[in-house]
Design an enzyme around this catalytic site. Structure first.
Site, PDB file in Angstrom:
ATOM      1  N   ASP A 111       0.849  -1.189   0.000  1.00 56.29           N
ATOM      2  CA  ASP A 111       0.000   0.000   0.000  1.00 56.29           C
ATOM      3  C   ASP A 111       0.895   1.255   0.000  1.00 56.29           C
ATOM      4  O   ASP A 111       1.875   1.322   0.752  1.00 56.29           O
ATOM      5  CB  ASP A 111      -0.870  -0.042   1.269  1.00 56.29           C
ATOM      6  CG  ASP A 111      -1.978   0.987   1.252  1.00 56.29           C
ATOM      7  OD1 ASP A 111      -2.461   1.315   0.161  1.00 56.29           O
ATOM      8  OD2 ASP A 111      -2.366   1.449   2.344  1.00 56.29           O
ATOM      9  N   HIS A 112       0.559   2.199  -0.824  1.00 59.25           N
ATOM     10  CA  HIS A 112       1.272   3.490  -0.880  1.00 59.25           C
ATOM     11  C   HIS A 112       2.787   3.375  -1.025  1.00 59.25           C
ATOM     12  O   HIS A 112       3.538   4.056  -0.319  1.00 59.25           O
ATOM     13  CB  HIS A 112       0.940   4.345   0.344  1.00 59.25           C
ATOM     14  CG  HIS A 112      -0.469   4.839   0.320  1.00 59.25           C
ATOM     15  ND1 HIS A 112      -0.900   5.817  -0.535  1.00 59.25           N
ATOM     16  CD2 HIS A 112      -1.558   4.451   1.033  1.00 59.25           C
ATOM     17  CE1 HIS A 112      -2.194   6.027  -0.351  1.00 59.25           C
ATOM     18  NE2 HIS A 112      -2.614   5.202   0.582  1.00 59.25           N
ATOM     19  N   HIS A 219      -8.228   9.309   4.387  1.00 61.61           N
ATOM     20  CA  HIS A 219      -7.597   8.359   5.297  1.00 61.61           C
ATOM     21  C   HIS A 219      -7.882   8.749   6.743  1.00 61.61           C
ATOM     22  O   HIS A 219      -8.199   9.906   7.024  1.00 61.61           O
ATOM     23  CB  HIS A 219      -6.075   8.383   5.118  1.00 61.61           C
ATOM     24  CG  HIS A 219      -5.591   7.711   3.875  1.00 61.61           C
ATOM     25  ND1 HIS A 219      -4.673   8.292   3.038  1.00 61.61           N
ATOM     26  CD2 HIS A 219      -5.876   6.501   3.335  1.00 61.61           C
ATOM     27  CE1 HIS A 219      -4.414   7.465   2.040  1.00 61.61           C
ATOM     28  NE2 HIS A 219      -5.128   6.378   2.188  1.00 61.61           N
ATOM     29  N   GLY A 220      -7.711   7.817   7.639  1.00 65.13           N
ATOM     30  CA  GLY A 220      -7.689   8.139   9.066  1.00 65.13           C
ATOM     31  C   GLY A 220      -9.043   8.096   9.755  1.00 65.13           C
ATOM     32  O   GLY A 220     -10.066   7.820   9.133  1.00 65.13           O
ATOM     33  N   HIS A 256      -9.586   4.303  -1.462  1.00 69.61           N
ATOM     34  CA  HIS A 256      -8.809   4.469  -0.225  1.00 69.61           C
ATOM     35  C   HIS A 256      -9.720   5.118   0.813  1.00 69.61           C
ATOM     36  O   HIS A 256     -10.766   5.664   0.475  1.00 69.61           O
ATOM     37  CB  HIS A 256      -7.584   5.345  -0.492  1.00 69.61           C
ATOM     38  CG  HIS A 256      -6.500   4.583  -1.181  1.00 69.61           C
ATOM     39  ND1 HIS A 256      -5.314   4.253  -0.574  1.00 69.61           N
ATOM     40  CD2 HIS A 256      -6.443   4.045  -2.416  1.00 69.61           C
ATOM     41  CE1 HIS A 256      -4.581   3.564  -1.409  1.00 69.61           C
ATOM     42  NE2 HIS A 256      -5.236   3.423  -2.549  1.00 69.61           N
ATOM     43  N   ALA A 258     -11.619   3.791   3.039  1.00 66.55           N
ATOM     44  CA  ALA A 258     -12.955   3.166   3.004  1.00 66.55           C
ATOM     45  C   ALA A 258     -13.395   2.605   4.351  1.00 66.55           C
ATOM     46  O   ALA A 258     -14.398   1.894   4.422  1.00 66.55           O
ATOM     47  CB  ALA A 258     -12.987   2.074   1.934  1.00 66.55           C
ATOM     48  N   SER A 259     -12.660   2.915   5.416  1.00 71.19           N
ATOM     49  CA  SER A 259     -13.087   2.437   6.739  1.00 71.19           C
ATOM     50  C   SER A 259     -14.424   3.063   7.105  1.00 71.19           C
ATOM     51  O   SER A 259     -14.580   4.285   7.026  1.00 71.19           O
ATOM     52  CB  SER A 259     -12.058   2.822   7.815  1.00 71.19           C
ATOM     53  OG  SER A 259     -11.027   1.873   7.883  1.00 71.19           O
TER      54      SER A 259
HETATM   55  P1  13P Z   1      -8.812   4.126   6.212  1.00 71.72           P
HETATM   56  O1  13P Z   1      -8.002   5.155   6.896  1.00 71.72           O
HETATM   57  O2  13P Z   1     -10.197   4.591   5.931  1.00 71.72           O
HETATM   58  O3  13P Z   1      -8.805   2.824   6.916  1.00 71.72           O
HETATM   59  O4  13P Z   1      -8.160   3.880   4.772  1.00 71.72           O
HETATM   60  C1  13P Z   1      -7.033   3.064   4.629  1.00 71.72           C
HETATM   61  C2  13P Z   1      -6.430   3.170   3.283  1.00 71.72           C
HETATM   62  O5  13P Z   1      -6.960   3.770   2.382  1.00 71.72           O
HETATM   63  C3  13P Z   1      -5.137   2.502   3.073  1.00 71.72           C
HETATM   64  O6  13P Z   1      -4.599   2.804   1.844  1.00 71.72           O
END
Ligand code: 13P
Length: 378
Positions: A111-112, A219-220, A256, A258-259
């Site tokens: 990731d990233h 994110h976050g 991204h 998506a939490s």
């Molecule tokens: P969250 O911060 O919503 O969990 O997203 C994680 C993410 O996009 C990792 O690349």
């Protein structure tokens, strides 16, 4: 620029390992064995510990789901005690070993990753050797915290595609800038939407089959204000899908940030904190956590977002469960008890997200009743 190399689909990975793209394409096409079903998505679970890997793989096995286990740069450093390259080797071997024991297909994803800095290049190059999928996030220069010009993003991403596609490793690019704090290595104050005008150029020149367009996710743990609904630009997502499908209908979008951040996890954590002394500040933080609403993510899945990334909600689930276990047994010397509790919480939250995304029964019938499953902490 010459034509981008196609993904080598004849590449053989370790037993039951596959490229993330191969698995996501089944989701986009709505394929489960011989059955045609509605489009479904693959949650990509960002993991930080071996326990997180075990819980994710066990959830895939229980549901017969396609799996993506994702590693951020800082997670890899954690696996390698400060050395991301060592972490890559250790963590990827662990997933391969578990995959061999089971009967579902699993992808491992960086990731990233970035291909702009020397340290980023080293990690991406190593990931191409031991994972089945990598992200080349070159839309932001994380060192200087600036938005990268399009041509630079294209050139750096294409360099990754040239190396990775030959080895059957799928590549995810990013166009636009996503705001929020993913981890110590990836954060941005500002967000810019993907420009549809740039999209065609980016997809054609880089040859990526996976793209993270930015359509308003963050994110976050603080994706919006408490009590207010996070609103994504689904219209832009659909516009991007039309453009991408014209170029190659195998292109998959990635969400991204998506939490969803389970409300029952927040409630559980706040309840544990109640009796723990002077933790008013922590309680306030938990109460201010805001995730992306699931109906928004569903809108994205319809628009071809078949990889939905979650990291924050997994960490919150782990921490909430740990708070409860510590509160219940603050002098428990048999610390395996804490491991059992946090494993169970992660396993159940992964089951929940896979079911929500429709990713079950792909490789075999689920071993639980998916319709009546409900994730709770207790
Ligand atoms: P969250 O911060 O919503 O969990 O997203 C994680 C993410 O996009 C990792 O690349």
């Amino acid at each position: 620029m010459s034509q981008a190399p196609k993904l080598n689909k004849n590449q053989k990975f370790s037993t039951n390992m596959a490229s993330a793209h191969e698995l996501m394409l089944l989701g986009k096409q709505g394929k489960k064995g011989n059955q045609s079903v509605a489009r479904y998505a693959l949650p990509a679970f960002n993991v930080t510990t071996y326990q997180g890997i075990d819980a994710a793989v066990d959830a895939f096995q229980t549901l017969g789901a396609s799996g993506i286990v994702a590693f951020s740069n800082s997670a890899l450093k954690h696996f390698g005690n400060g050395d991301a390259i060592k972490g890559l080797a250790r963590a990827s071997e662990h997933v391969k070993m578990l995959a061999k024991e089971g009967n579902v297909k699993i992808a491992t994803h960086l990731d990233h990753g970035d291909y702009l800095s020397d340290s980023g290049k080293k990690v991406v190059d190593a990931a191409i050797e031991c994972l089945t999928s990598v992200m080349a996030d070159n839309s932001t220069d994380h060192k200087n915290e600036t938005h990268t010009p399009l041509e630079v993003n294209i050139e750096a991403t294409r360099a990754v595609v040239d190396k990775a596609h030959a080895k059957g490793v799928s590549v995810e690019g990013e166009l636009g800038v996503l705001a929020g704090v993913e981890d110590e290595d990836t954060q941005s104050e500002v967000s810019t939407y993907t420009d549809p005008e740039e999209l065609k150029d980016f997809l054609t020149k880089t040859g990526v089959l996976m793209l993270a367009p930015t359509i308003g996710t963050m994110h976050g743990p603080n994706k919006g204000k408490p009590g207010q609904k996070v609103k994504l630009n689904i219209e832009l997502a659909n516009e991007c899908l039309k453009i991408a499908d014209k170029i190659n209908s195998d292109i998959i979008f990635v969400a991204h940030g998506a939490s969803t951040l389970y409300p029952n996890v927040i409630e559980y954590a706040v309840n544990q904190l109640k009796d723990m002394g002077t933790l008013a500040e922590a309680t306030k933080k938990w109460n201010n956590f805001v995730g992306t609403d699931w109906d928004q993510i569903e809108g994205l899945i319809k628009a071809g977002f078949c990889k939905i990334n979650t990291d924050t909600e997994n960490r919150q689930t782990y921490l909430a469960a740990l708070l409860g276990a510590v509160k219940a047994g603050p002098a428990t010397i048999d610390i395996r008890n804490f491991d059992k509790v946090t494993y169970k919480a992660l396993y159940h939250s992964y089951l929940q997200k896979l079911i929500m995304a429709g990713n079950y029964g792909v490789w075999h019938e689920p071993k639980i009743d998916v319709k009546n499953f409900k994730f709770t902490l207790s």
